[in-house]
Write a protein that holds these residues in place. Structure first.
Motif, PDB file in Angstrom:
ATOM      1  N   UNK A  52      -8.832   1.335  -1.106  1.00 41.53           N
ATOM      2  CA  UNK A  52     -10.214   1.164  -1.819  1.00 41.53           C
ATOM      3  C   UNK A  52     -10.485  -0.228  -2.253  1.00 41.53           C
ATOM      4  N   UNK A  53     -10.835  -1.018  -1.363  1.00 37.19           N
ATOM      5  CA  UNK A  53     -11.076  -2.310  -1.666  1.00 37.19           C
ATOM      6  C   UNK A  53     -12.259  -2.652  -2.681  1.00 37.19           C
ATOM      7  N   UNK A  54     -13.117  -1.844  -2.914  1.00 38.20           N
ATOM      8  CA  UNK A  54     -14.314  -1.936  -3.731  1.00 38.20           C
ATOM      9  C   UNK A  54     -13.809  -1.885  -5.301  1.00 38.20           C
ATOM     10  N   UNK A  55     -12.979  -1.094  -5.464  1.00 31.22           N
ATOM     11  CA  UNK A  55     -12.260  -1.286  -6.966  1.00 31.22           C
ATOM     12  C   UNK A  55     -10.782  -1.347  -6.922  1.00 31.22           C
ATOM     13  N   UNK A  56     -10.354  -2.178  -6.002  1.00 28.06           N
ATOM     14  CA  UNK A  56      -9.018  -2.666  -5.811  1.00 28.06           C
ATOM     15  C   UNK A  56      -7.827  -1.669  -6.368  1.00 28.06           C
ATOM     16  N   UNK A  57      -7.811  -0.571  -5.767  1.00 29.05           N
ATOM     17  CA  UNK A  57      -6.913   0.509  -5.942  1.00 29.05           C
ATOM     18  C   UNK A  57      -6.308   0.961  -4.836  1.00 29.05           C
ATOM     19  N   UNK A  58      -5.150   1.737  -4.553  1.00 29.36           N
ATOM     20  CA  UNK A  58      -4.599   2.328  -3.531  1.00 29.36           C
ATOM     21  C   UNK A  58      -4.257   3.586  -3.951  1.00 29.36           C
ATOM     22  N   UNK A  59      -4.449   4.625  -3.210  1.00 29.76           N
ATOM     23  CA  UNK A  59      -4.025   5.926  -3.580  1.00 29.76           C
ATOM     24  C   UNK A  59      -2.941   6.320  -2.562  1.00 29.76           C
ATOM     25  N   UNK A  60      -1.602   6.844  -3.068  1.00 30.78           N
ATOM     26  CA  UNK A  60      -0.649   6.981  -2.277  1.00 30.78           C
ATOM     27  C   UNK A  60      -0.480   8.785  -2.069  1.00 30.78           C
ATOM     28  N   UNK A  61      -0.208   8.994  -0.971  1.00 26.13           N
ATOM     29  CA  UNK A  61       0.151  10.530  -0.966  1.00 26.13           C
ATOM     30  C   UNK A  61       1.499  10.566  -0.259  1.00 26.13           C
ATOM     31  N   UNK A  62       2.424  11.306  -0.999  1.00 27.81           N
ATOM     32  CA  UNK A  62       3.812  11.368  -0.744  1.00 27.81           C
ATOM     33  C   UNK A  62       4.405  12.935  -0.381  1.00 27.81           C
ATOM     34  N   UNK A  63       5.296  12.900   0.573  1.00 26.70           N
ATOM     35  CA  UNK A  63       5.991  14.211   0.714  1.00 26.70           C
ATOM     36  C   UNK A  63       7.509  13.906   0.601  1.00 26.70           C
ATOM     37  N   UNK A  64       8.135  14.765  -0.381  1.00 30.72           N
ATOM     38  CA  UNK A  64       9.345  14.361  -0.556  1.00 30.72           C
ATOM     39  C   UNK A  64      10.388  15.730  -0.455  1.00 30.72           C
ATOM     40  N   UNK A  65      11.260  15.607   0.345  1.00 31.94           N
ATOM     41  CA  UNK A  65      12.467  16.662   0.490  1.00 31.94           C
ATOM     42  C   UNK A  65      13.622  16.371  -0.189  1.00 31.94           C
TER      43      UNK A  65
END
Length: 161
Positions: A52-65
């Motif tokens: 999200x360049x507008x507010x300089x953020x990155x959202x991470x989605x993770x799958x862990x096993x």
């Protein structure tokens, strides 16, 4: 005991076992021993990033096993490193490294990705008064462009990056 080059063995129950390789040569005998746990699975993970360049953020989605612990490194960003799917804030546009380390009693795995967070988009309508004529070039532009006034009552050219 096996004399096969690539032996296959089925263990009777989940446990720790010592395995030994004995290599016979013309003049010597070498041995190598290792403790193994055949029922153990090293943890696995994968994650994706939404920029999200507008507010300089990155959202991470993770799958862990199979992980009992995990640890994030945001590479210069700030966020909740204990969150399974964190939102990270960065100080500005740039290239950033993100890593995720997952562990359990069988071992540790590290997953890395590199993201490029671009400059936020500039809205001409919100930053320029109406009633003026402008020329923006080059079009299309990447990181650098020029904004030139074409109105009689305003002359000039500005470099924007």
């Amino acid at each position: 005991m096996s004399s096969d080059e690539e032996p296959i063995h089925t263990y009777p129950s989940p446990n720790y076992y010592e395995t030994t390789l004995i290599a016979f040569g013309a003049c010597e005998i070498d041995t190598f021993s290792q403790i193994i746990r055949p029922d153990c699975n090293v943890p696995k993970a994968n994650f994706s990033a939404i920029l999200n360049p507008e507010n300089q953020t990155v959202s991470l989605t993770v799958n862990i096993n199979n992980a009992t612990t995990f640890s994030w490194n945001f590479g210069g960003g700030t966020g909740d490193s204990l969150a399974l799917s964190p939102i990270i804030s960065y100080p500005g546009p740039g290239l950033y490294n993100i890593s995720l380390e997952v562990s359990n009693e069988c071992g540790t795995a590290v997953y890395l990705t590199q993201i490029y967070l671009p400059s936020p988009a500039v809205s001409i309508e919100s930053s320029v008064q109406t009633g003026f004529q402008w020329r923006l070039y080059p079009n299309p532009a990447s990181d650098v462009w020029w904004l030139e006034s074409l109105s009689n009552n305003m002359r000039g050219r500005d470099f924007v990056s």
